[in-house]
Scaffold this active site. Structure first.
Site, PDB file in Angstrom:
ATOM      1  N   ASP A  40       1.064  -7.704   2.418  1.00 48.66           N
ATOM      2  CA  ASP A  40       1.184  -6.273   2.101  1.00 48.66           C
ATOM      3  C   ASP A  40       2.661  -5.849   2.006  1.00 48.66           C
ATOM      4  O   ASP A  40       3.175  -5.162   2.883  1.00 48.66           O
ATOM      5  CB  ASP A  40       0.443  -5.464   3.170  1.00 48.66           C
ATOM      6  CG  ASP A  40       0.196  -4.028   2.744  1.00 48.66           C
ATOM      7  OD1 ASP A  40       0.821  -3.579   1.769  1.00 48.66           O
ATOM      8  OD2 ASP A  40      -0.622  -3.351   3.394  1.00 48.66           O
ATOM      9  N   SER A  77       3.808   2.228   8.577  1.00 47.22           N
ATOM     10  CA  SER A  77       3.639   1.261   7.507  1.00 47.22           C
ATOM     11  C   SER A  77       4.960   1.036   6.806  1.00 47.22           C
ATOM     12  O   SER A  77       5.657   1.989   6.458  1.00 47.22           O
ATOM     13  CB  SER A  77       2.613   1.761   6.495  1.00 47.22           C
ATOM     14  OG  SER A  77       1.339   1.454   6.945  1.00 47.22           O
ATOM     15  N   HIS A 103       0.824  -1.218   0.000  1.00 48.40           N
ATOM     16  CA  HIS A 103       0.000   0.000   0.000  1.00 48.40           C
ATOM     17  C   HIS A 103       0.855   1.263   0.000  1.00 48.40           C
ATOM     18  O   HIS A 103       0.356   2.326  -0.357  1.00 48.40           O
ATOM     19  CB  HIS A 103      -1.079  -0.020   1.096  1.00 48.40           C
ATOM     20  CG  HIS A 103      -0.648   0.359   2.485  1.00 48.40           C
ATOM     21  ND1 HIS A 103      -0.378  -0.565   3.469  1.00 48.40           N
ATOM     22  CD2 HIS A 103      -0.475   1.561   3.068  1.00 48.40           C
ATOM     23  CE1 HIS A 103      -0.061   0.062   4.586  1.00 48.40           C
ATOM     24  NE2 HIS A 103      -0.109   1.344   4.378  1.00 48.40           N
TER      25      HIS A 103
HETATM   26  N1  ARG Z   1      -5.103   0.914   7.628  1.00 47.95           N
HETATM   27  C1  ARG Z   1      -3.804   0.901   7.034  1.00 47.95           C
HETATM   28  C2  ARG Z   1      -3.092   2.199   7.323  1.00 47.95           C
HETATM   29  O1  ARG Z   1      -3.410   3.259   7.477  1.00 47.95           O
HETATM   30  C3  ARG Z   1      -3.780   0.533   5.580  1.00 47.95           C
HETATM   31  C4  ARG Z   1      -4.357   1.529   4.625  1.00 47.95           C
HETATM   32  C5  ARG Z   1      -4.359   1.083   3.183  1.00 47.95           C
HETATM   33  N2  ARG Z   1      -5.336   0.025   2.907  1.00 47.95           N
HETATM   34  C6  ARG Z   1      -6.663   0.249   2.656  1.00 47.95           C
HETATM   35  N3  ARG Z   1      -7.447  -0.794   2.474  1.00 47.95           N
HETATM   36  N4  ARG Z   1      -7.186   1.437   2.586  1.00 47.95           N
HETATM   37  O2  ARG Z   1      -3.194   3.203   7.247  1.00 47.95           O
HETATM   38  N1  GLU Z   2      -1.475   1.516   7.678  1.00 44.40           N
HETATM   39  C1  GLU Z   2      -0.863   2.509   8.520  1.00 44.40           C
HETATM   40  C2  GLU Z   2       0.177   3.286   7.710  1.00 44.40           C
HETATM   41  O1  GLU Z   2      -0.013   3.489   6.538  1.00 44.40           O
HETATM   42  C3  GLU Z   2      -0.363   1.900   9.770  1.00 44.40           C
HETATM   43  C4  GLU Z   2      -1.512   1.579  10.653  1.00 44.40           C
HETATM   44  C5  GLU Z   2      -1.507   2.344  11.941  1.00 44.40           C
HETATM   45  O2  GLU Z   2      -2.061   3.448  12.017  1.00 44.40           O
HETATM   46  O3  GLU Z   2      -0.925   1.808  12.890  1.00 44.40           O
HETATM   47  O4  GLU Z   2       1.132   3.811   8.223  1.00 44.40           O
END
Ligand code: ARG
Ligand code: GLU
Length: 719
Positions: free
Chosen positions: A226, A654, A84
């Protein structure tokens, strides 16, 4: 026995932070946390992790792009991060005929690696405490209310002065930055080396790299691979250089060894990376503000918007593709806000912060420190007084600025208006072409008039319900005077009568462009009016910012004076941090227990060929059925996919490497459970987990699925 008890109590009292809590700054690590890390199982010395005088693990950790982390895993510049995080780059190389997002991409040799203009990788060469220097400079200030103590522009100016122009000229790609910590009580300078030739080496198909997509986002148990692979290039001397065929793979100072032995429950785990933002030092009033204004508005408004968007997506496959990315980013923050409010309630954050404030007030009284209780009074008052403005600002932002796409139409029409009023045909043509280009950037292949029209109606309906007419953007007066408050008619009028309302309208305008049409265009007037209101609200809120910043700095200073900084890490600010903890499952609800490790079995259980989010590629299925996972499999014959740990992470982490007690790579962080996102305000030992793709799955996919095992030859792998 008694003595032991007393010393444990004394220890506990100086340590209000809960074990595993914290995003620790490397230069403070030794003094703040190192003994606890070793007690938990770390086998390294502090200088193995961070050594100001020589290279250490920190030199393998980089900022990837603008908001992610990455890590070097080979002496030839190979880098791992999340799928991502690489998504935008993968997307830009994809076409309908050659769809790397869907099918994945693998360079089978270095010539096939793909350059990514605009993408950079940043190493942190040096971190220095410059508090005394900055404070001395700030003391020269004449304006007592100056906000320079927080201003990135001012601080970065100081950084440049400190190292000197010549240093920067002699070191292309090097930048310096001073950032504030603890609300402006401490300052560190970062010397960064930025590489801009970063090539895509490999990415799994989305059915692995994004498996579970939005349904599984912020969820555990998770089954997503991922990850993505890039390579950093440098000039022949190893210095940053723009893309060139003659560039060579960077030889980094450090790269991580990879450990395939896997994880067990309660194993030590640590993560290094660039957490973006936390609010550990919120007062109880700010917790309530976040819950009742910021999060509440976001949850309510996005709920409505997403319902409409999803309905359109399900009805039309073309719309599904157009809006999938917008939908994903909307739901990402939406689910986060829900989890945040869940935790605020579940763990009574308001009370937790209230207790902290009460402690500080009592301590201050005893020590004759009126500054801190005064700061608290100020904070309480500011939060109370900015309520109305903050609500309006959040409603405007969520419902109108972000909610309605056409608030972003090009509104810079003055040059064209002037040209049309004049006689210069060539200038007119030129300005028209500029407008046409701006318009197509807005109404691009991912824009649907139909969807925007529908969502605009939903958003305006809600906005007008929540915000009284007198407090709406000036242009909305028309909604009352001409449309008697009928939102649907107002929106239809805007679309039907704007040059941007449809392709047909725009072409008609191009055929017969007039200044009058532009000046009276309802969409342009609407967009300008929303932006003016946005500016007005932001300016009005600025009145509070200064008082807030000063009081916040005092409050944090008070907490540090009371507890000492040993127990208190500075809020995340996208600087390099270390967080440590253990591999562990959790029990978010009564009798609802989650393990710490997921496997390919779970991927197959979730498989649903009729739902794009849960399609499993055939090749992966046959690998699963063959069951021959070799050195990547677990001793019970299963294939690991992801695990979770108590490490304290947030957005920006991430792509962060997760390492074992020896500092060897065991996984790549990519998410958190939604029950744990409240950890941005207060760490949640029993609920919060980082979600990490198991390095064995990463290597298995590269080797067995993609057939790109040649990449493993350059890594240091411990079996
Ligand atoms: N929750 C994760 C992070 O902030 C992954 C975000 C990307 N994936 C998604 N399905 N939107 O940010
Ligand atoms: N998916 C998040 C990122 O893009 C990490 C998830 C979180 O907030 O811990 O950094």
């Amino acid at each position: 026995m008694k003595k032991l008890f007393i010393s444990i109590m004394a220890f506990a009292m100086t340590l209000p932070a809960i074990a595993d809590e914290g995003m620790w700054l490397l230069p403070l690590l030794r003094q703040q946390k190192f003994p606890e890390m070793q007690a938990l199982g770390l086998k390294l010395q502090d200088y193995d992790i961070y050594n100001p005088d020589s290279s250490s693990i920190k030199d393998a950790i980089v900022i990837f792009g603008g908001g992610c982390t990455g890590e070097m895993v080979s002496p030839d510049g190979l880098l791992l991060t999340n799928h991502h995080c690489g998504y935008g780059s993968i997307q830009r190389h994809s076409t309908v005929e050659q769809d790397y997002l869907t099918d994945g991409f693998w360079a089978m040799n270095r010539d096939e690696e793909l350059p990514n203009p605009g993408l950079s990788v940043t190493f942190i060469d040096k971190i220095e405490d410059v508090t005394d220097y900055v404070k001395a400079e700030l003391a020269k200030e004449t304006d007592p209310n100056s906000m320079n103590f927080l201003s990135p522009k001012f601080l970065n100016g100081l950084a440049k002065e400190k190292v000197g122009e010549e240093f920067l000229l002699n070191n292309p790609g090097t930048e310096v930055e001073i950032k504030q910590f603890y609300g402006g009580n401490q300052y560190f300078m970062f010397t960064k080396k930025i590489f801009s030739d970063v090539r895509l080496v490999g990415a799994p198909p989305s059915s692995i790299g994004k498996f579970g997509a939005d349904t599984d986002n912020w969820m555990w148990p998770r089954h997503t691979g991922d990850f993505a692979v890039f390579r950093v290039y440098a000039d022949a001397n190893g210095n940053p250089a723009p893309y060139s065929e003659t560039n060579v793979p960077l030889r980094p100072k450090q790269w991580l060894k990879i450990n395939l032995q896997g994880v067990n429950e309660n194993d030590y785990a640590m993560m290094m990376g660039f957490p973006g933002r936390t609010n550990k030092y919120y007062t109880s009033w700010e917790v309530a503000e976040r819950r009742d204004i910021d999060n509440a508005v976001r949850i309510r408004v996005r709920d409505l918007r997403q319902q409409a968007m999803l309905d359109e997506m399900l009805n039309d496959p073309a719309v599904r593709i157009q809006y999938s990315s917008k939908y994903a980013s909307s739901t990402n923050a939406h689910k986060n806000a829900i989890g945040s409010n869940w935790a605020i309630k579940k763990r009574n954050f308001q009370q937790v912060k209230q207790d902290e404030q009460d402690n500080l007030i009592a301590w201050s009284k005893k020590n004759c420190e009126p500054e801190y209780p005064d700061a608290l009074l100020t904070l309480e008052e500011i939060v109370e007084n900015r309520k109305g403005l903050r609500f309006r600002s959040w409603m405007l932002d969520e419902a109108l600025s972000r909610g309605i796409e056409f608030t972003a139409v090009p509104t810079q029409i003055e040059p064209l208006v002037l040209a049309l009023k004049g006689k210069d045909k060539e200038l007119q043509k030129q300005e028209l072409r500029a407008l046409e280009q701006a318009y197509h950037r807005f109404a691009n292949q991912n824009y649907s008039y139909k969807v925007d029209r529908r969502i605009a109606k939903v958003m305006l309906e809600e906005y007008c319900k929540q915000v009284p007419a007198a407090e709406q953007p000036a242009y909305f007066e028309l909604l009352q005077s001409k449309f008697k408050g009928h939102v649907d008619e107002f929106v239809d009028y805007i679309f039907d009568n704007s040059i941007y309302g449809s392709e047909t309208n725009f072409n008609a305008f191009l055929k017969k462009p007039t200044a009058k049409a532009l000046e009276n265009d309802p969409m342009i007037l609407f967009a300008q009016s929303v932006r003016n209101e946005d500016m007005a609200l932001k300016n009005a809120l600025k009145e509070f910012d200064e008082g807030y910043a000063l009081a916040h700095r005092s409050y944090v200073k008070g907490l540090l004076a009371m507890y000492g900084d040993k127990a208190n890490f500075p809020d995340a600010n996208f600087t390099l941090r270390l967080t440590y903890g253990q591999v562990r499952g959790y029990e978010p609800r009564d009798c609802d227990t989650y393990g710490y490790q997921t496997t390919l079995d779970g991927v197959m259980e979730k498989e649903d060929p009729t739902n794009w989010e849960f399609v499993v590629p055939d090749k992966l299925k046959s690998l699963y059925e063959a069951g021959n996972f070799g050195r990547y499999g677990m001793s019970n014959g299963k294939m690991p996919v992801a695990f979770c740990a108590t490490t304290h992470s947030t957005g920006g982490n991430s792509g962060s490497p997760v390492m074992n007690a020896n500092g060897e790579l065991i996984g790549i962080n990519f998410d958190r459970n939604w029950e744990g996102v409240g950890g941005d305000i207060q760490y949640l030992p029993d609920y919060q987990r980082s979600i990490i793709v198991d390095i064995r799955y990463v290597l298995f996919i590269i080797d067995k699925f993609a057939g790109a095992g040649y990449l493993l030859d350059e890594m240091d792998i411990i079996e």
